[in-house]
Enzyme design. Sequence first.
Site, short mmCIF file in Angstrom:
data_model
loop_
_atom_site.label_atom_id
_atom_site.label_comp_id
_atom_site.label_asym_id
_atom_site.label_seq_id
_atom_site.Cartn_x
_atom_site.Cartn_y
_atom_site.Cartn_z
N GLY A 1 0.87 -1.09 0.03
CA GLY A 1 -0.13 -0.03 -0.22
C GLY A 1 0.97 1.16 -0.23
O GLY A 1 1.41 1.40 0.95
N MET B 1 0.38 8.28 2.82
CA MET B 1 0.87 7.99 4.03
C MET B 1 1.91 6.82 3.96
O MET B 1 2.74 6.93 4.40
CB MET B 1 -0.22 7.81 5.04
CG MET B 1 0.35 7.83 6.78
SD MET B 1 -1.28 7.77 7.58
CE MET B 1 -0.38 7.94 9.06
N ARG C 1 -1.05 -1.75 -6.10
CA ARG C 1 -1.79 -2.45 -7.40
C ARG C 1 -1.40 -1.50 -8.71
O ARG C 1 -1.33 -2.07 -9.79
CB ARG C 1 -3.27 -2.32 -7.17
CG ARG C 1 -3.63 -3.07 -6.13
CD ARG C 1 -5.14 -3.25 -5.95
NE ARG C 1 -5.64 -4.19 -4.79
CZ ARG C 1 -6.76 -4.31 -4.42
NH1 ARG C 1 -7.80 -3.61 -4.92
NH2 ARG C 1 -7.04 -5.10 -3.63
N ASN D 1 -6.16 2.05 9.58
CA ASN D 1 -7.16 2.08 10.92
C ASN D 1 -8.23 0.93 10.99
O ASN D 1 -9.48 1.16 10.94
CB ASN D 1 -8.07 3.49 10.21
CG ASN D 1 -6.89 4.67 10.67
OD1 ASN D 1 -6.44 4.61 11.59
ND2 ASN D 1 -7.26 5.75 9.90
N LYS E 1 -5.65 3.91 18.87
CA LYS E 1 -5.74 4.77 17.81
C LYS E 1 -7.26 5.17 17.68
O LYS E 1 -7.37 6.52 17.08
CB LYS E 1 -5.23 4.23 16.37
CG LYS E 1 -5.23 5.15 15.19
CD LYS E 1 -4.67 6.51 15.32
CE LYS E 1 -4.37 7.15 13.85
NZ LYS E 1 -5.59 7.37 13.02
N HIS F 1 -7.78 7.93 20.08
CA HIS F 1 -7.45 9.08 19.62
C HIS F 1 -8.05 9.67 18.62
O HIS F 1 -7.91 11.08 18.62
CB HIS F 1 -5.90 8.61 19.08
CG HIS F 1 -5.07 9.55 18.05
ND1 HIS F 1 -5.55 9.82 16.96
CD2 HIS F 1 -4.28 10.42 18.23
CE1 HIS F 1 -4.72 10.86 16.21
NE2 HIS F 1 -3.84 11.15 17.08
N GLU G 1 -9.66 13.52 18.61
CA GLU G 1 -9.29 14.71 17.48
C GLU G 1 -10.85 15.07 17.15
O GLU G 1 -10.93 16.32 16.95
CB GLU G 1 -8.90 13.67 16.43
CG GLU G 1 -8.41 14.67 15.34
CD GLU G 1 -7.81 13.71 14.34
OE1 GLU G 1 -8.51 13.49 13.23
OE2 GLU G 1 -6.68 12.95 14.27
#
Length: 301
Positions: A7, A11, A31, A95, A173, A176, A180
């Site tokens: 991937g 990021m 890909r 995520n 996360k 978190h 946020e």
Amino acid sequence: MDIGMIGLGKMGMGMAQRLQRDGHRVVGFARSAGTRARAQEQGIEPADSIEVLVHVLQPPRALWMMVPAGDVVDQTLAILSPLLSRGDTIIDGGNSNYKDTLRRGKSLSETEIDYIDCGTSGGVWGLDQGYSLMIGGDEKATNRLRPLFATLAPAPDKGWGRVGPMGAGHFTKMIHNGIEYGLMQAYGEGFALMRHKKAFALDLHQIAQIWRDGSVVRSWLLDLTATALAKDPQLAGIAPYVADSGEGRWTVNEAIDLDVAAPVITLALLQRLRSRDPDSFSDKLLAAMRQQFGGHDIRHE
């Protein structure tokens, strides 16, 4: 240390570049042939399949996934896991819902493949500033990959750590991201109040800059707010539509399951949902009810 990156979105590409820049060998799969070509321009070795990626890495292998949460993770693991051997490690840096992580990790443990969940924050700024890494999984496996985490973090001893067993990284996360939501909503409401106080003609960018130093509400989010207001004080051309990645919803669901009050995070999530309804039926119905019981005027479209 070798690392396979699966991937190479914004990021994932940034993380691969940071690792490569620090001397790690990074082999990346995406890909898209165009994405692989861009990765190669950054010094990242491209692999045109997951099979090739696994083949060129020296065991024990470390495979870092940066793919969207959900079915894509399961599809990737279905291809990847049969190619790996005892002692190899898969890191899910996306995520994912921590409940899915627990399910996946249990399945992989039967083949003695380590599964680490790494909640990752930092976005497009992480390449330069480092990423905040919340790691869940086997302690021995985490220690073996310490050089990778130390490279990706803001500093070798800051911004990262093993927070608990498998699932704990993605759970942390998730919380978190819920926090946020609340912080962003509070900033948004506060600046909206100041903008509507027309009598003072407040310069919102100036105020954001003042608050960045010494104020108890200073933060990186405030820094980014100041940058946005400097570029466009009126935010012209930006639609009042706020998306969500799903983690705010998971956080609210967890609050309900654990009987923990989380009104700020919950209301921040609901405000995001409200932003997506340009033709609100509920608001129309409120106007209709006021007209029915009190004869109040209705504003027609």
